[in-house]
Enzyme design. Sequence first.
Site, short mmCIF file in Angstrom:
data_model
loop_
_atom_site.label_atom_id
_atom_site.label_comp_id
_atom_site.label_asym_id
_atom_site.label_seq_id
_atom_site.Cartn_x
_atom_site.Cartn_y
_atom_site.Cartn_z
N TYR A 1 0.85 -1.19 0.00
CA TYR A 1 0.00 0.00 0.00
C TYR A 1 0.89 1.24 0.00
CZ TYR A 1 -3.90 -3.16 0.97
OH TYR A 1 -4.83 -4.17 0.90
N HIS B 1 -0.76 -12.17 0.39
CA HIS B 1 -1.65 -11.21 -0.29
C HIS B 1 -2.41 -11.79 -1.48
CE1 HIS B 1 -1.97 -6.55 -0.74
NE2 HIS B 1 -3.08 -7.13 -1.11
N PRO C 1 -15.57 -3.80 0.87
CA PRO C 1 -16.94 -4.17 1.26
C PRO C 1 -17.99 -3.17 0.79
CG PRO C 1 -15.75 -3.30 3.15
CD PRO C 1 -14.74 -3.48 2.05
N LEU C 2 -17.54 -1.96 0.47
CA LEU C 2 -18.50 -0.93 0.02
C LEU C 2 -18.45 -0.75 -1.50
CD1 LEU C 2 -17.82 1.64 2.90
CD2 LEU C 2 -19.64 -0.08 2.75
N GLY C 3 -17.74 -1.64 -2.15
CA GLY C 3 -17.66 -1.55 -3.61
C GLY C 3 -16.44 -0.78 -4.08
N SER D 1 -14.59 3.69 -6.07
CA SER D 1 -15.55 4.22 -7.04
C SER D 1 -16.99 3.81 -6.73
CB SER D 1 -15.18 3.72 -8.45
OG SER D 1 -15.12 2.32 -8.42
N GLY D 2 -17.15 2.70 -6.00
CA GLY D 2 -18.51 2.20 -5.74
C GLY D 2 -19.14 2.70 -4.45
N1 LIG Z 1 -6.52 -8.24 -0.09
C1 LIG Z 1 -6.65 -7.52 -1.17
O1 LIG Z 1 -6.28 -7.90 -2.27
C2 LIG Z 1 -7.28 -6.16 -1.04
C3 LIG Z 1 -7.64 -5.43 -2.19
C4 LIG Z 1 -8.24 -4.18 -2.01
C5 LIG Z 1 -8.45 -3.69 -0.73
N2 LIG Z 1 -8.05 -4.41 0.37
C6 LIG Z 1 -8.28 -3.93 1.75
O2 LIG Z 1 -9.66 -3.70 1.92
C7 LIG Z 1 -9.87 -2.38 2.38
C8 LIG Z 1 -11.19 -1.85 1.88
O3 LIG Z 1 -11.24 -1.81 0.48
P1 LIG Z 1 -11.30 -0.46 -0.33
O4 LIG Z 1 -10.74 0.62 0.51
O5 LIG Z 1 -10.68 -0.71 -1.63
O6 LIG Z 1 -12.83 -0.28 -0.64
P2 LIG Z 1 -14.14 0.05 0.23
O7 LIG Z 1 -13.88 -0.14 1.66
O8 LIG Z 1 -15.25 -0.69 -0.38
O9 LIG Z 1 -14.38 1.58 -0.12
C9 LIG Z 1 -13.52 2.58 0.33
C10 LIG Z 1 -14.16 3.90 0.05
O10 LIG Z 1 -15.39 3.98 0.74
C11 LIG Z 1 -15.60 5.25 1.22
N3 LIG Z 1 -16.34 5.09 2.48
C12 LIG Z 1 -15.96 4.37 3.56
N4 LIG Z 1 -16.91 4.39 4.51
C13 LIG Z 1 -17.91 5.18 4.03
C14 LIG Z 1 -19.14 5.62 4.57
N5 LIG Z 1 -19.54 5.21 5.77
N6 LIG Z 1 -19.92 6.45 3.80
C15 LIG Z 1 -19.51 6.84 2.56
N7 LIG Z 1 -18.34 6.45 2.01
C16 LIG Z 1 -17.55 5.63 2.74
C17 LIG Z 1 -14.25 5.86 1.49
O11 LIG Z 1 -14.35 7.23 1.19
P3 LIG Z 1 -13.28 8.32 1.71
O12 LIG Z 1 -12.02 8.01 0.98
O13 LIG Z 1 -13.90 9.59 1.30
O14 LIG Z 1 -13.12 8.14 3.17
C18 LIG Z 1 -13.35 5.08 0.54
O15 LIG Z 1 -12.99 5.81 -0.57
C19 LIG Z 1 -8.66 -1.62 1.84
O16 LIG Z 1 -8.47 -0.40 2.50
C20 LIG Z 1 -7.58 -2.62 2.06
O17 LIG Z 1 -7.16 -2.59 3.42
C21 LIG Z 1 -7.49 -5.64 0.22
#
Ligand SMILES: NC(=O)c1ccc[n+]([C@@H]2O[C@H](COP(=O)([O-])OP(=O)(O)OC[C@H]3O[C@@H](n4cnc5c(N)ncnc54)[C@H](OP(=O)(O)O)[C@@H]3O)[C@@H](O)[C@H]2O)c1
Length: 287
Positions: free
Chosen positions: A54, A129, A210-212, A215-216
């Site tokens: 990261y 990973h 988990p929130l898409g 972009s989602g």
């Molecule tokens: N193992 C793997 O291959 C892998 C791959 C991808 C991700 N990950 C892990 O999974 C974590 C989560 O995935 P992700 O960050 O890609 O996607 P995500 O959690 O689905 O979405 C993140 C986005 O959601 C927004 N958000 C969060 N909480 C919110 C809320 N309550 N209301 C409105 N918007 C909200 C955030 O906005 P703001 O930026 O404006 O706060 C952020 O941009 C990563 O941080 C990483 O640690 C692991």
Amino acid sequence: MQTRTIGTTTVSAIGLGGMQLSIEGRPEDRGRAVATVHAALDAGITLIDTADAYHLHADEVGHNEVLIAQALATYGGDTTDVLVATKGGHLRPGDGSWTLDGSPQHLREACDASLKRLGVDAIGLYQFHRPDPKVDYADSIGAIAELLDAGKIRMAGISNASVAQIRQAQEILDGRLVSVQNQFSSTFRSSEVELRLCNELGLAFLPWAPLGGNSGAGVLGSRHAAFAEVAEGHGVSTQQVTLAWMLALSPVVIPIPGSSRPETIRDSAAGADLTLTAAEVETLSAA
Ligand SMILES: NC(=O)c1ccc[n+]([C@@H]2O[C@H](COP(=O)([O-])OP(=O)(O)OC[C@H]3O[C@@H](n4cnc5c(N)ncnc54)[C@H](OP(=O)(O)O)[C@@H]3O)[C@@H](O)[C@H]2O)c1
């Protein structure tokens, strides 16, 4: 906050995903990044997910691990119960791409480097990973087993793993696998099969994005009317309903929403205490 377990360790039912604080679009203001982690801790979050990959530029491997370590060190309260889960096996050469190295030698070196950056004697949870097609999966997991045996990591997890790989890893690790981190959201549900296996085996299942994803997350409500309707009924955000729905699917689920602002992680953390009715969960699962 409601708690769950990873291995024998108790953690908050919702964790913080650290990735958005260190990759493309990350906060330019480091103070805001640290404040986001502190807001998570204030909200009762005791699981932080990170990875050595990261980062953005080639010369800043482990940017997120350093940030998390700094945020924990500067937090006013007690952080002894916080589980930092990191990962090895992915690389970012600095051109925006994500590459793989699942070789035992790389994993050994990556773990040593993560130990230094996190400033700990043993990593709480170390996750492989992503499978590297150039390396036999058994060899990669064998390296993780050696790290456990050497006491460099306290618990072992895997990520982006299939049902067959989960079973294989559990065998190679001699029953010591504790978690699986796969993509899972209201939009991306094909990993339900791995979730079910984790439920059966008692392994923690950590939905990533988990929130898409970046972009989602902002358009969850417009993409998924059923989730928006339930959210309106409870007077909470669609993001909270999404996380509460996941938690209701199985006691092994521990979502790790990403955030780059204190406001969003505060809102997401509250999803752990939102109780949905059985009928709502059924409707959302079918949506
Ligand atoms: N193992 C793997 O291959 C892998 C791959 C991808 C991700 N990950 C892990 O999974 C974590 C989560 O995935 P992700 O960050 O890609 O996607 P995500 O959690 O689905 O979405 C993140 C986005 O959601 C927004 N958000 C969060 N909480 C919110 C809320 N309550 N209301 C409105 N918007 C909200 C955030 O906005 P703001 O930026 O404006 O706060 C952020 O941009 C990563 O941080 C990483 O640690 C692991």
